[in-house]
Design a protein around this motif. Structure first.
Motif, PDB file in Angstrom:
ATOM      1  N   ASN A   1     -18.607  50.865 -17.398  1.00  0.00           N
ATOM      2  CA  ASN A   1     -19.623  49.877 -17.775  1.00  0.00           C
ATOM      3  C   ASN A   1     -19.008  48.796 -18.661  1.00  0.00           C
ATOM      4  N   ILE A   2     -18.539  47.723 -18.030  1.00  0.00           N
ATOM      5  CA  ILE A   2     -17.937  46.620 -18.775  1.00  0.00           C
ATOM      6  C   ILE A   2     -18.405  45.288 -18.215  1.00  0.00           C
ATOM      7  N   ILE A   3     -18.229  44.257 -19.019  1.00  0.00           N
ATOM      8  CA  ILE A   3     -18.450  42.878 -18.577  1.00  0.00           C
ATOM      9  C   ILE A   3     -17.113  42.306 -18.155  1.00  0.00           C
ATOM     10  N   ARG A   4     -17.067  41.678 -17.001  1.00  0.00           N
ATOM     11  CA  ARG A   4     -15.841  41.009 -16.573  1.00  0.00           C
ATOM     12  C   ARG A   4     -15.846  39.595 -17.146  1.00  0.00           C
ATOM     13  N   ASP A   5     -14.845  39.323 -17.969  1.00  0.00           N
ATOM     14  CA  ASP A   5     -14.754  38.032 -18.665  1.00  0.00           C
ATOM     15  C   ASP A   5     -13.281  37.663 -18.806  1.00  0.00           C
ATOM     16  N   GLU A   6     -12.635  37.408 -17.661  1.00  0.00           N
ATOM     17  CA  GLU A   6     -11.190  37.198 -17.652  1.00  0.00           C
ATOM     18  C   GLU A   6     -10.748  35.989 -18.474  1.00  0.00           C
ATOM     19  N   THR A   7     -11.610  35.009 -18.632  1.00  0.00           N
ATOM     20  CA  THR A   7     -11.230  33.791 -19.365  1.00  0.00           C
ATOM     21  C   THR A   7     -11.679  33.818 -20.824  1.00  0.00           C
ATOM     22  N   SER A   8     -12.162  34.984 -21.290  1.00  0.00           N
ATOM     23  CA  SER A   8     -12.600  35.135 -22.690  1.00  0.00           C
ATOM     24  C   SER A   8     -13.696  34.135 -23.056  1.00  0.00           C
ATOM     25  N   TRP A   9     -14.540  33.820 -22.102  1.00  0.00           N
ATOM     26  CA  TRP A   9     -15.608  32.842 -22.308  1.00  0.00           C
ATOM     27  C   TRP A   9     -16.625  33.316 -23.345  1.00  0.00           C
ATOM     28  N   LEU A  10     -16.752  34.631 -23.510  1.00  0.00           N
ATOM     29  CA  LEU A  10     -17.757  35.164 -24.435  1.00  0.00           C
ATOM     30  C   LEU A  10     -17.242  35.347 -25.861  1.00  0.00           C
ATOM     31  N   HIS A  11     -16.010  34.949 -26.120  1.00  0.00           N
ATOM     32  CA  HIS A  11     -15.444  35.164 -27.447  1.00  0.00           C
ATOM     33  C   HIS A  11     -16.198  34.412 -28.543  1.00  0.00           C
ATOM     34  N   SER A  12     -16.745  33.260 -28.232  1.00  0.00           N
ATOM     35  CA  SER A  12     -17.511  32.534 -29.251  1.00  0.00           C
ATOM     36  C   SER A  12     -18.759  33.318 -29.643  1.00  0.00           C
ATOM     37  N   LEU A  13     -19.377  34.020 -28.679  1.00  0.00           N
ATOM     38  CA  LEU A  13     -20.516  34.889 -28.992  1.00  0.00           C
ATOM     39  C   LEU A  13     -20.070  36.025 -29.895  1.00  0.00           C
ATOM     40  N   TYR A  14     -18.964  36.683 -29.554  1.00  0.00           N
ATOM     41  CA  TYR A  14     -18.490  37.810 -30.345  1.00  0.00           C
ATOM     42  C   TYR A  14     -18.131  37.384 -31.769  1.00  0.00           C
ATOM     43  N   GLU A  15     -17.595  36.183 -31.927  1.00  0.00           N
ATOM     44  CA  GLU A  15     -17.270  35.695 -33.266  1.00  0.00           C
ATOM     45  C   GLU A  15     -18.541  35.477 -34.087  1.00  0.00           C
ATOM     46  N   ARG A  16     -19.586  34.951 -33.441  1.00  0.00           N
ATOM     47  CA  ARG A  16     -20.859  34.769 -34.154  1.00  0.00           C
ATOM     48  C   ARG A  16     -21.445  36.127 -34.560  1.00  0.00           C
ATOM     49  N   LEU A  17     -21.342  37.119 -33.686  1.00  0.00           N
ATOM     50  CA  LEU A  17     -21.830  38.453 -34.023  1.00  0.00           C
ATOM     51  C   LEU A  17     -21.030  39.038 -35.186  1.00  0.00           C
ATOM     52  N   ARG A  18     -19.721  38.812 -35.192  1.00  0.00           N
ATOM     53  CA  ARG A  18     -18.892  39.306 -36.282  1.00  0.00           C
ATOM     54  C   ARG A  18     -19.287  38.664 -37.606  1.00  0.00           C
ATOM     55  N   GLN A  19     -19.599  37.381 -37.551  1.00  0.00           N
ATOM     56  CA  GLN A  19     -19.967  36.663 -38.767  1.00  0.00           C
ATOM     57  C   GLN A  19     -21.252  37.196 -39.374  1.00  0.00           C
ATOM     58  N   ILE A  20     -22.260  37.433 -38.551  1.00  0.00           N
ATOM     59  CA  ILE A  20     -23.522  37.921 -39.123  1.00  0.00           C
ATOM     60  C   ILE A  20     -23.400  39.371 -39.580  1.00  0.00           C
ATOM     61  N   LYS A  21     -22.524  40.142 -38.939  1.00  0.00           N
ATOM     62  CA  LYS A  21     -22.372  41.548 -39.323  1.00  0.00           C
ATOM     63  C   LYS A  21     -21.551  41.693 -40.600  1.00  0.00           C
ATOM     64  N   GLN A  22     -20.437  40.949 -40.711  1.00  0.00           N
ATOM     65  CA  GLN A  22     -19.519  41.155 -41.811  1.00  0.00           C
ATOM     66  C   GLN A  22     -19.688  40.161 -42.958  1.00  0.00           C
ATOM     67  N   GLU A  23     -20.119  38.970 -42.620  1.00  0.00           N
ATOM     68  CA  GLU A  23     -20.171  37.928 -43.644  1.00  0.00           C
ATOM     69  C   GLU A  23     -21.590  37.637 -44.120  1.00  0.00           C
ATOM     70  N   GLY A  24     -22.561  38.337 -43.531  1.00  0.00           N
ATOM     71  CA  GLY A  24     -23.932  38.150 -43.976  1.00  0.00           C
ATOM     72  C   GLY A  24     -24.458  36.759 -43.721  1.00  0.00           C
ATOM     73  N   SER A  25     -24.088  36.167 -42.583  1.00  0.00           N
ATOM     74  CA  SER A  25     -24.568  34.827 -42.248  1.00  0.00           C
ATOM     75  C   SER A  25     -26.090  34.809 -42.211  1.00  0.00           C
ATOM     76  N   SER A  26     -26.677  33.785 -42.783  1.00  0.00           N
ATOM     77  CA  SER A  26     -28.136  33.680 -42.825  1.00  0.00           C
ATOM     78  C   SER A  26     -28.713  33.217 -41.496  1.00  0.00           C
ATOM     79  N   ASP A  27     -27.868  32.684 -40.630  1.00  0.00           N
ATOM     80  CA  ASP A  27     -28.310  32.213 -39.328  1.00  0.00           C
ATOM     81  C   ASP A  27     -28.365  33.381 -38.354  1.00  0.00           C
ATOM     82  N   SER A  28     -29.147  33.241 -37.296  1.00  0.00           N
ATOM     83  CA  SER A  28     -29.252  34.282 -36.281  1.00  0.00           C
ATOM     84  C   SER A  28     -28.366  33.955 -35.090  1.00  0.00           C
ATOM     85  N   VAL A  29     -27.956  34.996 -34.394  1.00  0.00           N
ATOM     86  CA  VAL A  29     -27.341  34.818 -33.085  1.00  0.00           C
ATOM     87  C   VAL A  29     -28.479  34.750 -32.079  1.00  0.00           C
TER      88      VAL A  29
END
Length: 308
Positions: A79-107
């Protein structure tokens, strides 16, 4: 005096020679001693990359996986997402920010689809799992019964999506296309292209994730009796969606193939009693599992991002 000087010089030279001889004897004895010891093992070859302190910290940023494909499902794949061009990395970075840095904005995630998502169990389950895992995730579904690509290929619904400023757009279509008796893959491909072309006008930088349909049956009559067979066009619709995603650098979650493909996808759900009597729609438990699995695939992509 000359004789005395020469004698003194000879003594100095003799002393120097003795010191050199002693030094040679010492070196030879040391070498001999070393030769009698076991050979030192060669240095280990370390091929793994050395992690920085930041990377070591990020190992703790991963999200534990709590969902899995039912054990009695046959013919399943990873069960994986195929993302050969790393197109979803900007989403993952936003998720990391709200999880670790306590960003006040939502994903912000927008999910559009047909009747499978219209019941809201599938998309809402995805949103709930992501909210529990990361925190501030705002998940919005825009779904229409009987929808196809053509249904959304208009400026008004696309502007509505763009106004939500999504960090990810998920498109779950394909079932209704595959139920057309005159289904043609190239027509479907062109319809996808028209829809995504309009999306790119209003949301040029938003990552897009396509999903494939879960599978369905079609009704036929045999000896005047109603019967059901697995829709033979579903696999063509699935292949068209995957081909489009790969050709346009989009992420794709191929649910149909992951959960058994043409040989088992429908049977897996049917044998567990999770398909409705019409053999097209699913029971609530099935949509919950589908939502959990999509969320798990996104979390797997996130975990890989923060680790590597």
């Amino acid at each position: 005096m000359k004789h005395c000087s020469m004698e003194k010089s000879s003594m100095i030279k003799g002393g120097s020679m003795k010191r050199i001889d002693l030094l040679l004897i010492l070196i030879i004895s040391l070498a001999s001693g070393l030769a009698t010891q076991d050979a030192l093992p060669p240095l280990a070859q370390v091929n793994a990359p050395v992690r920085t302190s930041m990377q070591l910290r990020e190992k703790n940023d991963t999200i534990p996986l709590t969902c899995s494909i039912p054990d009695d499902f046959k013919g399943t794949r990873i069960n994986i997402i195929r993302d050969e061009t790393s197109w979803l990395h900007s989403l993952y970075e936003r998720l990391r920010q709200i999880k670790q840095e306590g960003s006040s904005d939502s994903v912000r995630i927008v999910h559009i689809g047909d009747s499978h998502t219209r019941g809201r169990i599938f998309p809402r389950t995805v949103g709930e799992v992501l909210q529990e895992s990361f925190g501030a995730v705002k998940y919005t579904e825009i779904c229409i019964n009987g929808a196809t690509c053509v249904t959304f290929t208009r400026p008004d619904p696309i502007r509505q999506m763009a106004a939500l400023q999504p960090d990810l757009l998920i498109i779950s279509l394909g079932t209704n296309e595959s139920h057309g008796r005159n289904y043609k893959p190239e027509i479907h491909y062109n319809q996808l292209n028209e829809l995504l072309g309009l999306v790119r006008i209003y949301m040029p930088d938003v990552p897009i994730l396509l999903t494939t349909p879960p599978g369905s049956y079609e009704r036929i009559r045999v000896d005047r009796k109603r019967n059901y067979i697995i829709n033979p066009r579903t696999i063509h619709a699935v292949n068209t969606i995957c081909r489009y995603a790969e050709g346009h650098s989009l992420g794709v979650w191929d649910m149909y193939t992951i959960l058994g493909e043409s040989s088992h996808a429908c049977l897996n759900w049917k044998n567990k009693g999770m398909m409705r009597p019409d053999h097209v729609y699913y029971m609530p438990e099935a949509y919950t599992i589908q939502g959990q699995l999509l969320a798990e695939a996104l979390i797997k992509g996130y975990n890989h991002y923060v680790l590597f």
